[in-house]
Design a protein around this motif. Structure first.
Motif, PDB file in Angstrom:
ATOM      1  N   THR A  11      -7.404   1.494   3.227  1.00 14.41           N
ATOM      2  CA  THR A  11      -8.441   0.582   3.688  1.00 14.41           C
ATOM      3  C   THR A  11      -8.712  -0.478   2.618  1.00 14.41           C
ATOM      4  O   THR A  11      -8.201  -0.373   1.485  1.00 14.41           O
ATOM      5  CB  THR A  11      -9.739   1.357   3.960  1.00 14.41           C
ATOM      6  N   GLU A  12      -9.531  -1.461   2.950  1.00 12.97           N
ATOM      7  CA  GLU A  12      -9.935  -2.446   1.945  1.00 12.97           C
ATOM      8  C   GLU A  12     -10.628  -1.756   0.780  1.00 12.97           C
ATOM      9  O   GLU A  12     -10.397  -2.090  -0.384  1.00 12.97           O
ATOM     10  CB  GLU A  12     -10.875  -3.478   2.560  1.00 12.97           C
ATOM     11  N   GLN A  13     -11.466  -0.770   1.088  1.00  6.51           N
ATOM     12  CA  GLN A  13     -12.189  -0.069   0.028  1.00  6.51           C
ATOM     13  C   GLN A  13     -11.239   0.705  -0.876  1.00  6.51           C
ATOM     14  O   GLN A  13     -11.416   0.755  -2.100  1.00  6.51           O
ATOM     15  CB  GLN A  13     -13.248   0.869   0.611  1.00  6.51           C
ATOM     16  N   SER A  70       0.844  -1.200   0.000  1.00  7.45           N
ATOM     17  CA  SER A  70       0.000   0.000   0.000  1.00  7.45           C
ATOM     18  C   SER A  70       0.874   1.242   0.000  1.00  7.45           C
ATOM     19  O   SER A  70       0.786   2.082  -0.885  1.00  7.45           O
ATOM     20  CB  SER A  70      -0.918   0.016   1.221  1.00  7.45           C
ATOM     21  N   TYR A  80      -1.410  -7.630   4.714  1.00  5.79           N
ATOM     22  CA  TYR A  80      -2.648  -7.743   3.952  1.00  5.79           C
ATOM     23  C   TYR A  80      -2.610  -6.796   2.758  1.00  5.79           C
ATOM     24  O   TYR A  80      -1.669  -6.046   2.577  1.00  5.79           O
ATOM     25  CB  TYR A  80      -3.866  -7.398   4.830  1.00  5.79           C
ATOM     26  N   TRP A  81      -3.650  -6.822   1.973  1.00  2.54           N
ATOM     27  CA  TRP A  81      -3.803  -5.941   0.817  1.00  2.54           C
ATOM     28  C   TRP A  81      -4.242  -4.548   1.238  1.00  2.54           C
ATOM     29  O   TRP A  81      -4.384  -3.659   0.424  1.00  2.54           O
ATOM     30  CB  TRP A  81      -4.780  -6.540  -0.185  1.00  2.54           C
ATOM     31  N   TYR A  82      -4.466  -4.352   2.511  1.00  2.85           N
ATOM     32  CA  TYR A  82      -4.805  -3.068   3.102  1.00  2.85           C
ATOM     33  C   TYR A  82      -4.022  -2.965   4.406  1.00  2.85           C
ATOM     34  O   TYR A  82      -3.354  -3.928   4.815  1.00  2.85           O
ATOM     35  CB  TYR A  82      -6.319  -2.962   3.353  1.00  2.85           C
TER      36      TYR A  82
END
Length: 190
Positions: free
Chosen positions: A183-185, A163, A173-175
């Motif tokens: 954030t995930e969004q 990120s 994580y991916w966020y």
């Protein structure tokens, strides 16, 4: 011989441009006829035709032919420089031409979501060697690099590395849990 070739070409054209349609006569019997097909899906020219996919255990091209990827890595878009390393002294076209001349057909380009931000800037570019990158955002620079890769038939694997720039060792994580921006969004939106 020429008549046979012309007849074969006519059959191919008929197959491509018309489709069989069944009509009914007054007694309800099928009458074979042909009707024109108005939309023909043809592949678009350009890099989109170079997209690969898997078929069973193989990576194949759009024609279903197996492909062997021979690649190397070019890092930098995932760092705070927001640009591949080495552009402070070489042109990106020169680097990519060298990659191609060494027999590689694929290049992996790592990036961070931070380089996608509207306020992201590049650093460490020699604009004498890379005049067409001057004034561009990191994403626009990436577009130029990918466009050139397509022109020399060099495939690109984009690797979303992290990120935040230079933060791949600290992200699981991916966020980023608890981060107000990453954030995930945000990941989905990017």
């Amino acid at each position: 011989v020429i008549a046979s070739i012309l007849a074969a070409a006519l059959v191919i054209l008929l197959v491509l441009f018309v489709s069989p349609v069944l009509k009914k006569d007054n007694n309800g019997h099928n009458i074979p006829t042909i009707a024109p097909v108005y939309k023909i899906a043809l592949p678009k020219p350009g890099p989109v035709n170079n997209i690969l996919h898997t078929q069973g255990t193989q990576i194949v091209d759009r024609r279903g032919q197996p492909i062997r990827l021979t690649g190397c890595n070019w890092y930098g878009f995932e760092t705070k420089a927001n640009i591949p390393q080495g552009l402070w002294q070489r042109s990106y076209t020169g680097v990519l031409d060298q990659v191609k001349s060494l027999g590689f057909n694929t290049i992996r380009i790592a990036y961070s979501n931070q380089m996608l931000r509207s306020d992201a800037v590049t650093s460490g570019i020699d604009f004498v060697s890379n005049p067409n990158l001057k004034g561009l955002t990191p994403l626009q620079c990436l577009d130029k690099i990918i466009e050139y890769c397509g022109s020399i038939n060099l495939r690109v694997i984009l690797d979303r590395h992290s990120s935040k720039a230079d933060n791949y060792d600290n992200e699981n994580y991916w966020y980023i849990p608890g981060d107000a921006y990453y954030t995930e969004q945000r990941f989905i939106d990017d």
